[in-house]
Design a protein around this motif. Structure first.
Motif: not given
Length: 174
Positions: A51-74
């Motif tokens: 579930d966290t992997d799927i949510a991670f893929s949804k919120v991350k910017t396309k083409g990126k492999t990491e998320i920011s704090l704002e994306e983490f809140k999402q």
């Protein structure tokens, strides 16, 4: 979310971003995100690593492999419904608040990582001055490896027989 919670969440987010040797990072990898959820005990029967992997893929910017704090809140908002089922919270907002509180209380765990060997004798193995036989030829006096010179016997190719002592003396006057 109170400003104190926000600052604490940002602090823990950065701690997990920098876990594993990196420093100065402000983005979170999926591996460190999973570690955060495990260390903070957020997983349950309904909320899993998938579930966290799927949510991670949804919120991350396309083409990126990491998320920011704002994306983490999402991401927290994405997984809130499943967390709500596990912890029997009344709303998604309460679930996000509870997850944030759990993350703020718990930093990256270093359980299972050790700095020293339990087997012992490792210091002796890494001290080149104690090597004997052919192995001692692989290191110089300071303990630094000689590379290929220490592993292979190189031919002289000078044209003289190995035991001959008068090399380069033919043209010299006596």
């Amino acid at each position: 979310m109170a400003s104190g919670d926000s600052a604490a969440l940002a602090s823990q987010f950065t701690a997990f971003c920098n876990f594993g040797g990196a420093s100065g990072k402000t983005t979170l990898t999926t591996k460190n995100c999973t570690k955060m959820f495990k260390d903070c005990k957020l997983y349950g029967k309904n909320l899993t690593t998938t579930d966290t992997d799927i949510a991670f893929s949804k919120v991350k910017t396309k083409g990126k492999t990491e998320i920011s704090l704002e994306e983490f809140k999402q991401l927290l908002k994405e997984v809130a419904p499943k967390y709500k089922k596990d912890k029997k919270k009344e709303s998604d907002e309460a679930a996000v608040a509870d997850m944030t509180e759990m993350i703020c209380k718990q930093g990256p765990s270093t359980a299972g990582t050790t700095g020293t060997s339990k087997t012992g004798g490792v210091a002796k193995m890494t001290d080149a001055s104690q090597y004997t036989g052919a192995h001692k030829e692989r290191f110089d006096a300071s303990g630094k490896g000689k590379g290929i010179e220490g592993r292979e016997e190189r031919a002289d190719n000078s044209g003289y027989v190995g035991a001959y002592k008068g090399a380069d003396t033919y043209d010299k006057s006596h």
